[in-house]
Scaffold this motif. Sequence first.
Motif, PDB file in Angstrom:
ATOM      1  N   THR A 157       0.874  -1.177   0.000  1.00 21.12           N
ATOM      2  CA  THR A 157       0.000   0.000   0.000  1.00 21.12           C
ATOM      3  C   THR A 157       0.914   1.231   0.000  1.00 21.12           C
ATOM      4  OG1 THR A 157      -0.112  -0.003   2.422  1.00 21.12           O
ATOM      5  CG2 THR A 157      -1.833  -1.170   1.231  1.00 21.12           C
ATOM      6  N   THR A 158       0.578   2.247  -0.832  1.00 16.55           N
ATOM      7  CA  THR A 158       1.453   3.430  -0.953  1.00 16.55           C
ATOM      8  C   THR A 158       0.709   4.690  -0.574  1.00 16.55           C
ATOM      9  OG1 THR A 158       0.852   3.753  -3.255  1.00 16.55           O
ATOM     10  CG2 THR A 158       2.757   2.354  -2.841  1.00 16.55           C
ATOM     11  N   SER A 159       1.478   5.655  -0.160  1.00 17.71           N
ATOM     12  CA  SER A 159       0.998   7.025   0.071  1.00 17.71           C
ATOM     13  C   SER A 159       2.155   7.941  -0.299  1.00 17.71           C
ATOM     14  CB  SER A 159       0.571   7.223   1.527  1.00 17.71           C
ATOM     15  OG  SER A 159       1.680   6.998   2.396  1.00 17.71           O
ATOM     16  N   THR A 160       1.869   9.243  -0.457  1.00 17.74           N
ATOM     17  CA  THR A 160       2.916  10.180  -0.866  1.00 17.74           C
ATOM     18  C   THR A 160       4.039  10.171   0.160  1.00 17.74           C
ATOM     19  OG1 THR A 160       1.325  11.593  -1.976  1.00 17.74           O
ATOM     20  CG2 THR A 160       3.453  12.571  -1.443  1.00 17.74           C
ATOM     21  N   GLY A 161       5.199   9.791  -0.287  1.00 23.25           N
ATOM     22  CA  GLY A 161       6.386   9.832   0.571  1.00 23.25           C
ATOM     23  C   GLY A 161       6.679   8.525   1.278  1.00 23.25           C
TER      24      GLY A 161
ATOM     25  N   SER B 102       3.835  -5.778   9.102  1.00 21.93           N
ATOM     26  CA  SER B 102       4.013  -4.940   7.910  1.00 21.93           C
ATOM     27  C   SER B 102       5.178  -3.957   8.110  1.00 21.93           C
ATOM     28  CB  SER B 102       2.729  -4.188   7.595  1.00 21.93           C
ATOM     29  OG  SER B 102       2.344  -3.366   8.684  1.00 21.93           O
ATOM     30  N   VAL B 103       5.856  -3.673   6.967  1.00 20.48           N
ATOM     31  CA  VAL B 103       7.057  -2.836   7.004  1.00 20.48           C
ATOM     32  C   VAL B 103       6.806  -1.554   6.187  1.00 20.48           C
ATOM     33  CG1 VAL B 103       9.510  -2.697   6.458  1.00 20.48           C
ATOM     34  CG2 VAL B 103       8.505  -4.892   7.172  1.00 20.48           C
ATOM     35  N   LYS B 104       7.163  -0.405   6.799  1.00 21.37           N
ATOM     36  CA  LYS B 104       6.990   0.898   6.135  1.00 21.37           C
ATOM     37  C   LYS B 104       8.355   1.384   5.634  1.00 21.37           C
ATOM     38  CE  LYS B 104       5.130   5.547   6.849  1.00 21.37           C
ATOM     39  NZ  LYS B 104       4.488   6.472   7.805  1.00 21.37           N
ATOM     40  N   ILE B 105       8.414   1.786   4.394  1.00 19.03           N
ATOM     41  CA  ILE B 105       9.650   2.348   3.849  1.00 19.03           C
ATOM     42  C   ILE B 105       9.362   3.722   3.271  1.00 19.03           C
ATOM     43  CG2 ILE B 105      10.701   0.092   3.324  1.00 19.03           C
ATOM     44  CD1 ILE B 105       9.736   0.444   0.464  1.00 19.03           C
ATOM     45  N   THR B 106      10.419   4.569   3.179  1.00 18.58           N
ATOM     46  CA  THR B 106      10.236   5.956   2.698  1.00 18.58           C
ATOM     47  C   THR B 106      10.976   6.219   1.395  1.00 18.58           C
ATOM     48  OG1 THR B 106      12.102   6.660   4.064  1.00 18.58           O
ATOM     49  CG2 THR B 106       9.900   6.847   5.023  1.00 18.58           C
ATOM     50  N   LYS B 107      11.622   5.183   0.855  1.00 17.80           N
ATOM     51  CA  LYS B 107      12.238   5.355  -0.452  1.00 17.80           C
ATOM     52  C   LYS B 107      12.113   4.055  -1.232  1.00 17.80           C
ATOM     53  CE  LYS B 107      16.974   4.348   1.127  1.00 17.80           C
ATOM     54  NZ  LYS B 107      18.354   4.860   1.158  1.00 17.80           N
TER      55      LYS B 107
ATOM     56  N   THR C 294       7.884   0.918  -5.080  1.00 20.63           N
ATOM     57  CA  THR C 294       8.149   2.313  -5.456  1.00 20.63           C
ATOM     58  C   THR C 294       7.478   3.265  -4.473  1.00 20.63           C
ATOM     59  OG1 THR C 294       8.300   1.721  -7.792  1.00 20.63           O
ATOM     60  CG2 THR C 294       7.914   4.049  -7.274  1.00 20.63           C
ATOM     61  N   VAL C 295       8.282   4.225  -3.981  1.00 21.25           N
ATOM     62  CA  VAL C 295       7.763   5.257  -3.066  1.00 21.25           C
ATOM     63  C   VAL C 295       7.666   6.567  -3.850  1.00 21.25           C
ATOM     64  CG1 VAL C 295       8.154   6.594  -0.974  1.00 21.25           C
ATOM     65  CG2 VAL C 295       8.738   4.149  -1.034  1.00 21.25           C
ATOM     66  N   THR C 296       6.519   7.113  -3.924  1.00 23.33           N
ATOM     67  CA  THR C 296       6.319   8.390  -4.620  1.00 23.33           C
ATOM     68  C   THR C 296       6.688   9.543  -3.692  1.00 23.33           C
ATOM     69  OG1 THR C 296       4.532   7.437  -5.919  1.00 23.33           O
ATOM     70  CG2 THR C 296       4.660   9.849  -5.825  1.00 23.33           C
ATOM     71  N   LYS C 297       7.734  10.400  -4.157  1.00 22.96           N
ATOM     72  CA  LYS C 297       8.159  11.528  -3.326  1.00 22.96           C
ATOM     73  C   LYS C 297       7.074  12.590  -3.276  1.00 22.96           C
ATOM     74  CE  LYS C 297      13.125  11.239  -4.292  1.00 22.96           C
ATOM     75  NZ  LYS C 297      14.290  11.976  -4.849  1.00 22.96           N
ATOM     76  N   ALA C 298       7.100  13.345  -2.191  1.00 23.47           N
ATOM     77  CA  ALA C 298       6.202  14.496  -2.080  1.00 23.47           C
ATOM     78  C   ALA C 298       6.674  15.577  -3.037  1.00 23.47           C
ATOM     79  CB  ALA C 298       6.188  15.001  -0.651  1.00 23.47           C
ATOM     80  N   ARG C 299       5.793  16.280  -3.657  1.00 25.76           N
ATOM     81  CA  ARG C 299       6.156  17.342  -4.591  1.00 25.76           C
ATOM     82  C   ARG C 299       6.260  18.672  -3.863  1.00 25.76           C
ATOM     83  NH1 ARG C 299       6.030  17.775 -10.055  1.00 25.76           N
ATOM     84  NH2 ARG C 299       4.958  15.763 -10.289  1.00 25.76           N
ATOM     85  N   ALA C 300       7.380  19.393  -4.152  1.00 25.29           N
ATOM     86  CA  ALA C 300       7.536  20.726  -3.557  1.00 25.29           C
ATOM     87  C   ALA C 300       6.395  21.618  -4.022  1.00 25.29           C
ATOM     88  CB  ALA C 300       8.884  21.315  -3.961  1.00 25.29           C
ATOM     89  N   LYS C 301       6.065  22.581  -3.191  1.00 22.67           N
ATOM     90  CA  LYS C 301       4.960  23.466  -3.507  1.00 22.67           C
ATOM     91  C   LYS C 301       5.375  24.444  -4.590  1.00 22.67           C
ATOM     92  CE  LYS C 301       1.559  26.537  -1.371  1.00 22.67           C
ATOM     93  NZ  LYS C 301       1.140  27.194  -0.105  1.00 22.67           N
ATOM     94  N   ALA C 302       4.532  24.600  -5.586  1.00 26.33           N
ATOM     95  CA  ALA C 302       4.846  25.518  -6.696  1.00 26.33           C
ATOM     96  C   ALA C 302       4.972  26.949  -6.179  1.00 26.33           C
ATOM     97  CB  ALA C 302       3.752  25.435  -7.755  1.00 26.33           C
ATOM     98  N   PRO C 303       5.964  27.696  -6.706  1.00 23.40           N
ATOM     99  CA  PRO C 303       6.150  29.081  -6.239  1.00 23.40           C
ATOM    100  C   PRO C 303       5.038  30.000  -6.738  1.00 23.40           C
ATOM    101  CG  PRO C 303       7.647  28.595  -8.047  1.00 23.40           C
ATOM    102  CD  PRO C 303       6.961  27.304  -7.706  1.00 23.40           C
ATOM    103  N   THR C 304       4.860  31.068  -6.003  1.00 24.44           N
ATOM    104  CA  THR C 304       3.936  32.119  -6.449  1.00 24.44           C
ATOM    105  C   THR C 304       4.760  33.300  -6.951  1.00 24.44           C
ATOM    106  OG1 THR C 304       3.846  33.088  -4.230  1.00 24.44           O
ATOM    107  CG2 THR C 304       2.190  31.433  -4.787  1.00 24.44           C
TER     108      THR C 304
ATOM    109  N   GLY D 265      14.807  15.750  -1.389  1.00 24.25           N
ATOM    110  CA  GLY D 265      13.899  14.700  -0.937  1.00 24.25           C
ATOM    111  C   GLY D 265      12.500  14.830  -1.487  1.00 24.25           C
ATOM    112  N   TYR D 266      12.284  15.832  -2.316  1.00 26.95           N
ATOM    113  CA  TYR D 266      10.961  16.074  -2.880  1.00 26.95           C
ATOM    114  C   TYR D 266      11.074  16.116  -4.408  1.00 26.95           C
ATOM    115  CZ  TYR D 266       8.971  17.372   1.650  1.00 26.95           C
ATOM    116  OH  TYR D 266       8.518  17.368   2.947  1.00 26.95           O
ATOM    117  N   GLN D 267       9.950  15.847  -5.008  1.00 26.09           N
ATOM    118  CA  GLN D 267       9.884  16.092  -6.431  1.00 26.09           C
ATOM    119  C   GLN D 267       9.855  17.600  -6.681  1.00 26.09           C
ATOM    120  OE1 GLN D 267       7.248  13.534  -8.948  1.00 26.09           O
ATOM    121  NE2 GLN D 267       6.316  13.054  -6.956  1.00 26.09           N
ATOM    122  N   ASN D 268      10.460  18.023  -7.817  1.00 26.53           N
ATOM    123  CA  ASN D 268      10.371  19.429  -8.177  1.00 26.53           C
ATOM    124  C   ASN D 268       8.910  19.831  -8.308  1.00 26.53           C
ATOM    125  OD1 ASN D 268      13.115  19.333  -8.284  1.00 26.53           O
ATOM    126  ND2 ASN D 268      13.268  19.507 -10.523  1.00 26.53           N
ATOM    127  N   SER D 269       8.657  21.060  -7.954  1.00 24.19           N
ATOM    128  CA  SER D 269       7.274  21.541  -8.031  1.00 24.19           C
ATOM    129  C   SER D 269       6.834  21.630  -9.487  1.00 24.19           C
ATOM    130  CB  SER D 269       7.170  22.920  -7.380  1.00 24.19           C
ATOM    131  OG  SER D 269       7.754  23.903  -8.223  1.00 24.19           O
TER     132      SER D 269
END
Length: 624
Positions: free
Chosen positions: A39-43, A77-82, A105-115, A173-177
């Motif tokens: 089971t996956t979640s962001t990060g 159950s085992v939790k991994i972050t990468k 596969t662990v999906t990285k969190a995406r950085a917040k887009a700049p304003t 550690g994050y995906q580019n925004s």
Amino acid sequence: MLKKLFTVFFAVLVMALPICAMAFGEEESSVSTPNISVTTSTGSATFTLKSDSENAKIYYTTDGSDPTTADKKYSKSVKITKSCEVRAVAYEGGEYSPVGYYTVTVTKARAKAPTIKATDVAGGKKLTMSSSSGTIYYTTDGSTPTTDSEKYSSKGVIITESCYVKAVAVRSGYQNSSVTTVYVKVPQFSGKPTLKATSSGSSTVVKITSSSSYTYYYTLDGSTPVPEATSYCKKYTSSGIKVKEACVIKVIVCRDGYAPSPVYAFEFKGPQCATPTHPDSGTAVIGGIKVTLKCSTSGADIYYTINGGEPTEYDEKYTSAGILIEEPGTSTVRYIAMKSGYANSEVGSFRVSLSQLSKPKASTSDSETAKSRKIKLTGTSGSSIYYTTDGSEPTTSDKKVSSGGTVTIKEDCVLSIMAAKKGYANSEVVSYNIETGNGSSTTGKRVSNPTASQSKYDDYTKVTLRCSTSGATIYYTLDGSNPLLYGEEYKSAIRVERSCLLYAIAVKDGYENSQVLQYPVSVKGDDVVVLGGGGSEPTYSEAPEAWGSAYGKYSNLLDEFDPAAAEDGGYPDIDDSVIVPMDGSGSDSYSEEGEYDLDLSWEEGVKNAEEIEEPVDGDGYIAL
């Protein structure tokens, strides 16, 4: 001992065989390979392992190695972050299942887009960018930003022309925004500034006709101004721009929310000399009209012409003696003021009209055989009659009588007379052969020797020649050749760009020629030392009877003499014994460094110039 070691080795080998067999598939295992569910979640991701062999124990790795009972034992159950590769094996009754290989596969969190926010500033728009975390990179050319693009700083970004701005946030550690894109519209300001210069002491203040809603930036060094103050670009203030010398002022006009105006260049000629003035139309003097000039710019020099020509620094320099207009007719005087660090004044001019006196007359009632004769001289009313009795043309320095006066002639002669009066050009000269019963003792008259003066400038010297004999013509050379044969007629100040010896002679019809002037001319920065017969002082001498163009080749740089270029005629006969040091020691050696005086004797047809040598390692050159 050997028997004991063999027994131990055999036992170990037997225990390892089942594992080896399972690993290489040589024997099918009865233990089931573990299954994995993820089971996956962001990060992060969580996986569970289960084997169909109920009593089997499960072992796993996440580093890419095959698991054994020595690795991690699965319990929950085992939790991994990468992302990683999970390998699992079931073990039961001494038997291993086949290894299960699973990619998680662990999906990285995406950085917040700049304003991006734009605000109006002088010169365009200022962009501020923000993101909750990470570093922002941006482009203004429409391309997709990367970590190789411009890095945003807290100073913001000034945009001076309409463009698309794209920005991305990057965080470890994050995906580019996602890329933020905005279109920034910057209209260009088209207002042109007006500059006005006013004098202020030794400098000039230039002011811009400004508006409170505009900002001006300028440079004085020729560089292009930018919409910010720098070491070379200045922000205009109400006190104006203070300048002390000629320059090009470049200005841009900025208005909040607008791109800077085009660059406007204004040529500032520096403080300008005041145009000279003449307080009146001239003062009547004997022989013509004397004109005086004044300039309110302290230290400025005035140059002038009287033939209507454009005055330059090579023309006559005005002195306190004034300008004597003595040519009949209308003369146009043009003048200009010059001073270092100042722009030249405007050219001023005015006209002077001068009438010429009528020719005077001589009359007598005495007999031609009289031992002395009284000659009556008459001319225009109020004029004076100047005269000579030696055949020379009279000047205002000669003897005179008032119109209607008489002179007594006691010997045969040529009587030459000229009328002069204040405010008039001198009359033409009239000559009479006067015979008496006493014969003649009249001898010819010689032209006065020419004189010279020089004014030194940075890379040239200006030489002015004069002769006091009225109507005399001066001829000169700069290469040492005979000025009477090869000379240029002197008309105005001579520009000399290399040190040399100037030769000049003055001539006039009916007169004996003057002596030859030998005048050393030096130029600043020239490494040539030129000495004449009088060292650095001018001298006068009679011209040698045999004086070919070769003379000049010797009298300047001796090492440049080309015998083949010399014309037939006189050549200098040079003997080492006549070359002596300047200190007068009398030594006949010139091998030492120094300056030397060269004495030449002139003989017809002698061509031994190759004997001349220059001082060893000397800075000077042997010259006449």
